[in-house]
Write a protein that holds these residues in place. Sequence first.
Motif, PDB file in Angstrom:
ATOM      1  N   VAL A   9      36.916  56.659  13.942  1.00 33.12           N
ATOM      2  CA  VAL A   9      37.498  55.331  13.674  1.00 33.12           C
ATOM      3  C   VAL A   9      36.601  54.246  14.284  1.00 33.12           C
ATOM      4  O   VAL A   9      36.278  53.237  13.633  1.00 33.12           O
ATOM      5  CB  VAL A   9      38.932  55.232  14.246  1.00 33.12           C
ATOM      6  N   LEU A  31      39.056  48.470   7.990  1.00 33.84           N
ATOM      7  CA  LEU A  31      39.061  49.726   8.735  1.00 33.84           C
ATOM      8  C   LEU A  31      40.244  50.589   8.296  1.00 33.84           C
ATOM      9  O   LEU A  31      40.086  51.767   7.956  1.00 33.84           O
ATOM     10  CB  LEU A  31      39.139  49.429  10.240  1.00 33.84           C
ATOM     11  N   ASP A  32      41.427  49.992   8.267  1.00 34.65           N
ATOM     12  CA  ASP A  32      42.622  50.743   7.891  1.00 34.65           C
ATOM     13  C   ASP A  32      42.481  51.284   6.474  1.00 34.65           C
ATOM     14  O   ASP A  32      42.805  52.437   6.197  1.00 34.65           O
ATOM     15  CB  ASP A  32      43.852  49.848   8.000  1.00 34.65           C
TER      16      ASP A  32
ATOM     17  N   ARG B  72      44.348  53.062  15.005  1.00 37.29           N
ATOM     18  CA  ARG B  72      44.013  51.768  14.391  1.00 37.29           C
ATOM     19  C   ARG B  72      45.256  50.919  14.127  1.00 37.29           C
ATOM     20  O   ARG B  72      46.387  51.363  14.358  1.00 37.29           O
ATOM     21  CB  ARG B  72      43.234  52.008  13.100  1.00 37.29           C
ATOM     22  N   ILE B  73      44.946  49.712  13.645  1.00 39.40           N
ATOM     23  CA  ILE B  73      46.038  48.765  13.388  1.00 39.40           C
ATOM     24  C   ILE B  73      46.248  48.647  11.885  1.00 39.40           C
ATOM     25  O   ILE B  73      45.271  48.580  11.131  1.00 39.40           O
ATOM     26  CB  ILE B  73      45.671  47.402  14.014  1.00 39.40           C
ATOM     27  N   ARG B  74      47.483  48.598  11.465  1.00 41.14           N
ATOM     28  CA  ARG B  74      47.764  48.420  10.032  1.00 41.14           C
ATOM     29  C   ARG B  74      48.535  47.121   9.836  1.00 41.14           C
ATOM     30  O   ARG B  74      49.456  46.799  10.583  1.00 41.14           O
ATOM     31  CB  ARG B  74      48.570  49.606   9.516  1.00 41.14           C
ATOM     32  N   LYS B  75      48.108  46.391   8.812  1.00 45.54           N
ATOM     33  CA  LYS B  75      48.740  45.098   8.544  1.00 45.54           C
ATOM     34  C   LYS B  75      49.632  45.234   7.317  1.00 45.54           C
ATOM     35  O   LYS B  75      49.144  45.572   6.238  1.00 45.54           O
ATOM     36  CB  LYS B  75      47.622  44.082   8.272  1.00 45.54           C
TER      37      LYS B  75
END
Lengths: 411, 112
Positions: A9, A31-32, B72-75
């Motif tokens: 990641v 990234l996501d 990770r970050i999810r929006k």
Amino acid sequence: MYELSKDQVDFILEDVRRNGIKTEELQLSLLDHICCVIENEMSPDKNFDDYYRSVLPRFFKKELKEIQEETDLLLTFKHYYAMKKVMLRSGMFSAITFAIGAIFKIMHWPGASVLLQLAIISISFIFLPIFFLIKSKEVKVVQQKFIIGFGVIFGILFCLSTLFKIMHWPGARFMWLLALGVLFFLFLPVFFFSGIRNPDTKMNTILSSIMVVIAGGLLFTLTAIYGAKYKEEAIEIADLHLKNVTIFASSSLDDKTNKIEIDSLVRIELKQKTEKVLNNISEVRNSLYKYLGEGKSVNEEELLMGYRNDYLSCHQFFFKSYTRNPEKDLPKEILIHLKKELKTYQSYVNQYFKISSKSILNLDNQNRTFDGKSVKTDWEHIYFSVTPFETIVRNLNQLEIDIRLIEASCI
Amino acid sequence: MYSSELIKGTLKTIILKLLSESDKMYGYEITQKVKELTGGKIQLTEGALYPTLHALEAQGILSTDVVNVGNRIRKYYSVTITGKQIAKEKVNEYSDFIDTMIFLLDLKPKMG
């Protein structure tokens, strides 16, 4: 489903950054998304690095930073339509207000200067700045941005110098010269040399440049050099004169030996002669007002309200022709008569009161510089030729003060 | 799959319609949903999707919710109240546009 490790990641995030994605929000979004693609679509037996390399091109045509550029463009143009609307409305408002203001001004109706001020302020502080923001974003070439920028700076300075001029605020002339400087030394070179290189725009560039030079040059000759030079000179003369008068008045008052016993008959005669000369001066002033007021009797205030300070109109009133040459410009009857009266008064005072009024009233010819050469110039030309209205009024008022001073020093 | 020019003009409408019908969605989910609903005929390109999402967010049409997912970050995106109104307008406009195109291109001659 493939599970991405923390290192993987971090690697993707670093790679996204390296490829020109600058804002954090976009970095995290991408990234996501990439992680989702890999987790959902990659079969567990495949190599992460190879798969990642094959996924990435889905996001762009040439480079990844296209996404950043596209986002920036959409974000900066968030207010694009609102700005365009404001620009068009302020432009329309300025144009209409300016047209109405100009008509009011010509007709000497009240409210003209308010309208003109509104028009100029809205054009220089709303329309032109937004015009610059929108237009400079639309063009891609750097030179074009500079052309628009310099053009807008010239426009703003030009509008403001006009505003300062009509409002009689100081600094109008400086601003006007600055505007011309921007036009000729910044705008025109960039415009000319960038346009002439392109065969499509070559002809139009040359024609436009010629027109800009002619229009700018004409405005420059009309406004900057001529009137201002004479006006300043005239004011300087008037000020020097005033200083002399003050010095003379104080010295003659101190001088006890000059005092003469005056009987009442002489006093009455002096008073009569003084009034006669003063009447003469008023006559000149009133007929000037009448001339500038197009036949109607108006006063100084009304004339100044209408800004009838055109030195050419005043010149035409006092002199038959307009040649700018003191030897050829013949003064009209009215000035010759006034000068004669003043001379008579002067010699009367000299004769009966032994007072030399020369240092107050100097009616002799003087040497003045015209177009670089020294020319013997008579009194009429020094005070009335090519002089703005305000200065002529000032000179006439000064003349009245001088006469009163002479009268006072006699008694 | 349709050409990107055709999709580009409809991207906003598609996003708003999808989001106003569900509670909240994230970027990848949107692309998958569109792919699924159209049987793969419309595939949103990521290069166009994210700039549009960010712009709609800046305009106050979409609101976001950030959730931690693993490393990770999810929006998550959802439609605001004003956005719902705009979504409705966009869909109506597009439907009108389609009718006009059908008529213009003479795809389905009007009966009667």
